[in-house]
Design a protein around this motif. Structure first.
Motif, PDB file in Angstrom:
ATOM      1  N   HIS A 141      20.701  45.254  49.451  1.00  0.00           N
ATOM      2  CA  HIS A 141      21.364  45.842  48.299  1.00  0.00           C
ATOM      3  C   HIS A 141      22.853  45.449  48.295  1.00  0.00           C
ATOM      4  N   ARG A 142      23.460  45.524  49.509  1.00  0.00           N
ATOM      5  CA  ARG A 142      24.885  45.185  49.616  1.00  0.00           C
ATOM      6  C   ARG A 142      25.117  43.723  49.239  1.00  0.00           C
ATOM      7  N   ARG A 143      24.207  42.836  49.746  1.00  0.00           N
ATOM      8  CA  ARG A 143      24.355  41.411  49.436  1.00  0.00           C
ATOM      9  C   ARG A 143      24.182  41.143  47.945  1.00  0.00           C
ATOM     10  N   GLU A 144      23.214  41.871  47.330  1.00  0.00           N
ATOM     11  CA  GLU A 144      22.994  41.698  45.882  1.00  0.00           C
ATOM     12  C   GLU A 144      24.250  42.105  45.113  1.00  0.00           C
ATOM     13  N   ILE A 145      24.804  43.268  45.506  1.00  0.00           N
ATOM     14  CA  ILE A 145      26.009  43.748  44.806  1.00  0.00           C
ATOM     15  C   ILE A 145      27.158  42.762  44.996  1.00  0.00           C
ATOM     16  N   GLU A 146      27.268  42.253  46.262  1.00  0.00           N
ATOM     17  CA  GLU A 146      28.337  41.274  46.540  1.00  0.00           C
ATOM     18  C   GLU A 146      28.180  40.046  45.656  1.00  0.00           C
ATOM     19  N   ALA A 147      26.913  39.564  45.543  1.00  0.00           N
ATOM     20  CA  ALA A 147      26.646  38.366  44.741  1.00  0.00           C
ATOM     21  C   ALA A 147      27.000  38.639  43.278  1.00  0.00           C
ATOM     22  N   ILE A 148      26.636  39.837  42.782  1.00  0.00           N
ATOM     23  CA  ILE A 148      26.929  40.174  41.371  1.00  0.00           C
ATOM     24  C   ILE A 148      28.438  40.225  41.172  1.00  0.00           C
ATOM     25  N   ILE A 149      29.115  40.925  42.085  1.00  0.00           N
ATOM     26  CA  ILE A 149      30.571  41.085  41.927  1.00  0.00           C
ATOM     27  C   ILE A 149      31.276  39.734  42.000  1.00  0.00           C
ATOM     28  N   SER A 150      30.784  38.862  42.911  1.00  0.00           N
ATOM     29  CA  SER A 150      31.488  37.578  43.019  1.00  0.00           C
ATOM     30  C   SER A 150      31.174  36.669  41.842  1.00  0.00           C
ATOM     31  N   SER A 151      30.072  36.919  41.122  1.00  0.00           N
ATOM     32  CA  SER A 151      29.793  36.058  39.961  1.00  0.00           C
ATOM     33  C   SER A 151      30.415  36.586  38.671  1.00  0.00           C
ATOM     34  N   ILE A 152      30.979  37.767  38.706  1.00  0.00           N
ATOM     35  CA  ILE A 152      31.583  38.315  37.481  1.00  0.00           C
ATOM     36  C   ILE A 152      32.788  37.470  37.081  1.00  0.00           C
ATOM     37  N   ALA A 175      40.959  47.606  40.117  1.00  0.00           N
ATOM     38  CA  ALA A 175      41.541  46.939  38.942  1.00  0.00           C
ATOM     39  C   ALA A 175      40.638  45.796  38.502  1.00  0.00           C
ATOM     40  N   VAL A 176      40.493  45.656  37.190  1.00  0.00           N
ATOM     41  CA  VAL A 176      39.736  44.529  36.635  1.00  0.00           C
ATOM     42  C   VAL A 176      40.736  43.665  35.869  1.00  0.00           C
ATOM     43  N   LEU A 177      40.704  42.354  36.165  1.00  0.00           N
ATOM     44  CA  LEU A 177      41.641  41.411  35.522  1.00  0.00           C
ATOM     45  C   LEU A 177      40.888  40.532  34.539  1.00  0.00           C
ATOM     46  N   PHE A 178      41.303  40.550  33.284  1.00  0.00           N
ATOM     47  CA  PHE A 178      40.694  39.691  32.267  1.00  0.00           C
ATOM     48  C   PHE A 178      41.679  38.566  31.974  1.00  0.00           C
ATOM     49  N   ASP A 179      41.199  37.334  32.016  1.00  0.00           N
ATOM     50  CA  ASP A 179      42.081  36.207  31.709  1.00  0.00           C
ATOM     51  C   ASP A 179      42.181  36.078  30.187  1.00  0.00           C
ATOM     52  N   ILE A 180      43.364  36.341  29.644  1.00  0.00           N
ATOM     53  CA  ILE A 180      43.522  36.292  28.181  1.00  0.00           C
ATOM     54  C   ILE A 180      44.450  35.147  27.771  1.00  0.00           C
TER      55      ILE A 180
END
Ligand code: ADP
Length: 435
Positions: free
Chosen positions: A94-105, A197-202
């Motif tokens: 589960h942790r690896r899945e979450i890590e993979a999702i977060i790193s692909s965001i 914090a979430v950073l959006f490239d604008i």
């Protein structure tokens, strides 16, 4: 039996009793020791395995033992271990899945705890902030990211325990970001400390916004200039100049030229807007570029004659037919011929040639012997309203939108445009179209 013998017999009995007692005591002691050893060995083994599990060593199974009670206990513990192992594997996956999702965001994500140490940091955050360190977890944000704006936003979020939104421009990276930072809370909304914090490239959005503002300013200015002139001359005429036959005719002529400019500008703006919005579909048919070029040159014959230009149309008779929108390609060719005629002083030469590209497209070039374009302007020449010399362009009846329209039309057909030029010698504009 004499007294002596009785005494000896007594001592013999006593000795016998004592020896017997001692032997039975020894036997009891030995069997006790044996039993204790037999029970304690598996218990020791069990506790050894338990200690191993506590220390997270690899031994994950209790040994087989003969004593039933201990064997039962070991079996129960083995069952528990299997369950725990399964849960650990599950949570690891589960942790690896979450890590993979977060790193692909595609947004940068940074989370810190109350001490300002990084608890989450994804790949996009590294890319956005040009961070090359790959071992970030547990480090202090201040040691990893040198952007004070990000620190202060996260700090403020923790202090106010409230969402913070900021638009950031990071000059050293030349990028703009929207940052949204929220406090980390537990389910019961009780503050746990830390913030994410979430950073959006604008950057691109900002660029488009700037371009849009610049475009609106340019349009307003371009429309205002002829309108001011028209209004001015109408007022002059109204104030009495209308009685002056000679001047009034001249003024009316100017009004007419300016009105024509306005109409050209609005026409070009409408064409450009339709192209940019893809409002009209590309209506493809077989187009013979040589025939089309001839039609266009014919429509420009008065301007060409007026400037005594000579035309070299080198397009061959067997030029491959292109599947294109004839009206739009005609518009692009007209704009290029119009410029070549306008920006070439009298008695110039305009040469139209073609070549076949390796990628299966045809390249059409329009070369003139005109004023040319300085190298520093060449990169921007296809931008809307970009003109080397605004006054000269206006004087020649230009809107500054012609090349922008050409670029849009050609690109909509899957082709490319380009220019080569040398000031004082001439320019060659070219475009390609897939055959
Ligand atoms: P305009 O209406 O001013 O012709 P364009 O978008 O067609 O607008 O062209 C933009 C600018 O590019 C012109 O103002 C001029 O400075 C330059 N330019 C275009 N074509 C030529 C050319 N053939 N020779 C020299 N300069 C040119």
């Amino acid at each position: 039996m004499g007294t002596k013998e009785i005494a000896r017999f007594k001592s013999y009995i006593t000795l016998m009793l004592f020896t017997g007692g001692f032997i039975s005591f020894a036997i009891t002691l030995l069997s006790g020791l044996y039993l204790a050893f037999k029970i304690s060995k598996p218990i020791r083994e069990v506790s050894h395995v338990a200690e191993g599990i506590r220390r997270d060593e690899r031994i994950r199974k209790f040994p087989r033992v003969k004593i039933k009670e201990i064997a039962d206990m070991a079996a129960t513990l083995n069952g528990m271990i299997e369950k725990i192992d399964e849960k650990v594997r599950d949570s690891e996956r589960h942790r690896r899945e979450i890590e993979a999702i977060i790193s692909s965001i595609s947004e940068g994500i940074i989370a810190i705890n109350a001490e300002g140490k990084i608890i989450l940091w994804n790949r996009t955050a590294s890319a956005f902030l040009s961070v090359t360190d790959t071992d970030i977890g547990g480090k202090r944000l201040i040691d990893v990211c040198r952007q004070p704006e990000i620190h202060s936003a996260l700090q403020e979020t923790m202090e106010r325990s409230f969402e913070v939104r900021r638009d950031l421009y990071l000059p050293e990276l030349q990028r703009s970001f929207k940052l949204v930072s929220v406090p980390i809370k537990r389910e019961g909304h009780q503050l746990q400390g830390g913030a994410v914090a979430v950073l959006f490239d604008i950057t691109e959005l900002k660029k488009y916004d700037e371009l849009r503002k610049e475009f609106v300013a340019n349009v307003s200015h371009e429309l205002k200039t002829p309108l001011t002139s028209i209004k001015g001359y109408i007022e002059t005429l109204r104030d009495g100049a209308i009685e002056d036959r000679e001047n009034s005719r001249r003024f009316l002529e100017i009004i007419s030229v300016q009105a024509e400019r306005l109409s050209l500008l609005i026409e070009d703006l409408l064409v450009l807007s339709k192209l940019e919005r893809h409002a009209e579909k590309i209506d493809r048919s077989n187009v013979d570029l040589k025939d089309l070029m001839q039609e266009i040159l014919l429509s420009f014959r008065h301007q060409i004659q007026a400037k005594s230009h000579s035309i070299n149309n080198l397009l061959p008779g067997d030029l491959p037919v292109v599947k294109a929108d004839k009206k739009k390609i005609a518009q692009a060719l007209s704009n290029l011929i119009d410029n070549a005629v306008k920006f070439t002083p009298e008695s110039g030469t305009i040469t139209i040639s073609s070549s076949l590209e390796e990628k299966g497209s045809v390249r059409i070039s329009i070369a003139d012997t005109g004023i040319g374009i300085p190298a520093e302007d060449l990169g921007r020449i296809f931008e809307r309203f970009y003109r080397v010399d605004k006054d000269r362009s206006r004087e020649l009846g230009g809107t500054g939108l012609g090349l922008s329209i050409v670029k849009h039309i050609i690109e909509a057909h899957g082709g490319n445009v380009g220019v080569k030029s040398e000031p004082g010698k001439g320019s060659t504009f070219w475009f390609t179209l897939p055959v």
